[in-house]
Design an enzyme around this catalytic site. Structure first.
Site, short mmCIF file in Angstrom:
data_model
loop_
_atom_site.label_atom_id
_atom_site.label_comp_id
_atom_site.label_asym_id
_atom_site.label_seq_id
_atom_site.Cartn_x
_atom_site.Cartn_y
_atom_site.Cartn_z
CB THR A 36 -1.93 -25.45 -22.22
OG1 THR A 36 -3.13 -25.51 -21.44
CG2 THR A 36 -1.96 -26.56 -23.25
CG ASP A 37 -1.25 -23.79 -16.27
OD1 ASP A 37 -0.41 -24.66 -16.60
OD2 ASP A 37 -1.72 -23.70 -15.12
CB ALA A 125 -9.14 -34.58 -5.67
N GLY A 126 -6.67 -32.66 -7.24
CA GLY A 126 -6.46 -31.87 -8.44
C GLY A 126 -7.61 -30.93 -8.74
CB SER A 130 -3.57 -25.12 -2.76
OG SER A 130 -3.39 -25.46 -4.11
CD GLU A 162 -0.11 -23.59 -5.08
OE1 GLU A 162 -0.06 -24.78 -5.39
OE2 GLU A 162 -1.18 -22.96 -4.96
CG ASP A 174 -5.00 -24.53 -10.66
OD1 ASP A 174 -5.47 -24.80 -11.79
OD2 ASP A 174 -4.13 -25.23 -10.11
#
Length: 382
Positions: A36-37, A125-126, A130, A162, A174
């Site tokens: 959704t982000d 792994a999500g 990063s 990124e 994130d």
């Protein structure tokens, strides 16, 4: 030895003088609100007690030296006075270089720095290793040089690095949760306004993350395809983003959309609604409703957004069989492997761990990794 002690000791050995500061930025898990982000929607992550830690000191010249403790102490050096370009061999260095380069575009009033970096956020792994690195590097420069940047600006800078320097089209969640996380809380984030609301977590409930260890890659994977499908959907409705489309508007014309795009759009619209409702359910301690919302979210990711894999679905089913409606469980992260997240009453954690240990490997041939986490504070000195 803690990450702080490890990086401080390495710093003194490598550079011959002591670090002046140690900064941490956490990884995160998203409780609900998947994909959704980048549709300007809502997400509900919490920062976790796994982080990137950097011991650092300012230099009196324009040189940046960075040592990666987790990559055999590889050293990267570059100058702030030359164009910052990608490193030929070290992928980790590009996250650092990207953050510094984009920070120069925002506020060029900082000098050189020495850094030693180490982290325990599981990679691939999500869980946003990063983003935690990007926010940690941004916070280092902000703290050492007293830059007038708040957490949201440091997060945006990391996202730009990124997207534009590393070349992965991530949303803002994130970095934002890593910068702004609050201990014992989740954060409801409006990804359009970047407004945040701290949502208290119910007492006695563990945040459990289980890595399927089914390997996935996000750069160049289906992630960018999903993003394009969502943008196609927004264009169909002549809106800047799917955030601006109501479920009623969608239902009225869904048959006119490409069937695959329609499924993607339906996931985003229903997931946004679920995320806003989940924040109030969590605040009220209504785990039964949270359980239903997380189950609906997982089904939507599996059937409409099609980003789960059999290994992930198996993990979710094993956990669900133990916790019933006493807690919630769903896939979390970009998809195609990675992790599931579960909110589990603390007294049920051992039973869940045992069930997963007994059944997951037997069914999939892969051994899981089990993390019991605490909702933690965002980036800062440690």
């Amino acid at each position: 030895m803690s990450l702080k002690e490890k990086t401080q000791s390495l710093f003194a050995n490598a550079f011959g003088y002591p670090a002046t500061h140690t900064i941490q930025a956490p990884g995160r898990v998203n409780l609900i609100g998947e994909h959704t982000d980048y549709n300007d929607g809502f997400v509900l992550p919490c920062a976790i007690d796994y982080q990137t830690v950097i011991s650092c000191a300012p230099r009196d010249d324009r040189k940046v030296r960075v040592m990666a403790a987790d990559y055999e102490n590889q050293l990267d050096e570059f100058s702030l006075d030359a164009p910052i370009v990608a490193h030929e061999n070290y992928q980790w260095a590009n996250y650092v270089r990207g953050v510094v380069k984009h920070l120069q575009l925002r506020n060029n009033s900082f000098g050189g720095v020495d850094m030693v970096i180490s982290g325990n956020v599981p990679q691939g792994a999500g869980l946003s290793s990063s983003a935690s690195l990007e926010v940690a590097v941004g916070t280092v420069l902000q703290q050492l040089y007293h830059l007038p940047l708040d957490g949201a600006q440091i997060a945006l800078n990391g996202q730009e690095a990124e997207n534009q320097f590393v070349g992965c089209n991530c949303g803002i969640m994130d970095q934002l949760i890593s910068a702004l996380g609050k201990k014992d809380h989740a954060l409801l984030i409006d990804c359009r306004s970047l407004g945040t609301k701290a949502v208290s977590m119910p007492k006695g409930v563990a945040v459990v993350i289980i890595n399927s260890n089914f390997k996935r890659t996000l750069v160049g994977s289906e992630y960018n395809t999903r993003r394009e499908q969502c943008e196609t959907g927004a264009r169909f409705f002549q809106q800047p983003a799917l955030r601006d489309v109501t479920i009623e508007e969608f239902n009225a014309v869904a048959h006119e959309l490409d069937p695959i795009v329609a499924k993607r759009v339906r996931h985003i619209l229903t997931e946004n609604a679920r995320t806003v409702e989940a924040a109030s359910a969590l605040e009220q301690g209504d785990l039964k409703r949270m359980s239903e919302l997380m189950a609906e979210s997982h089904a939507s990711m599996r059937d409409d957004f099609e980003i789960t894999v059999p290994q992930i679905d198996t993990l979710v089913e094993i956990v669900k069989a133990v916790i019933g409606d006493k807690g919630g469980v769903r896939m979390t992260g970009g998809g195609f492997g990675g992790c599931i997240v579960a909110l589990i009453p603390e007294e049920l954690v051992p039973a869940v761990q045992q069930a997963v240990a007994e059944q997951y490997e037997a069914k999939t041939g892969i051994k899981e990794t089990f993390y019991v986490c605490k909702p933690s504070q965002g980036a800062g000195q440690c």
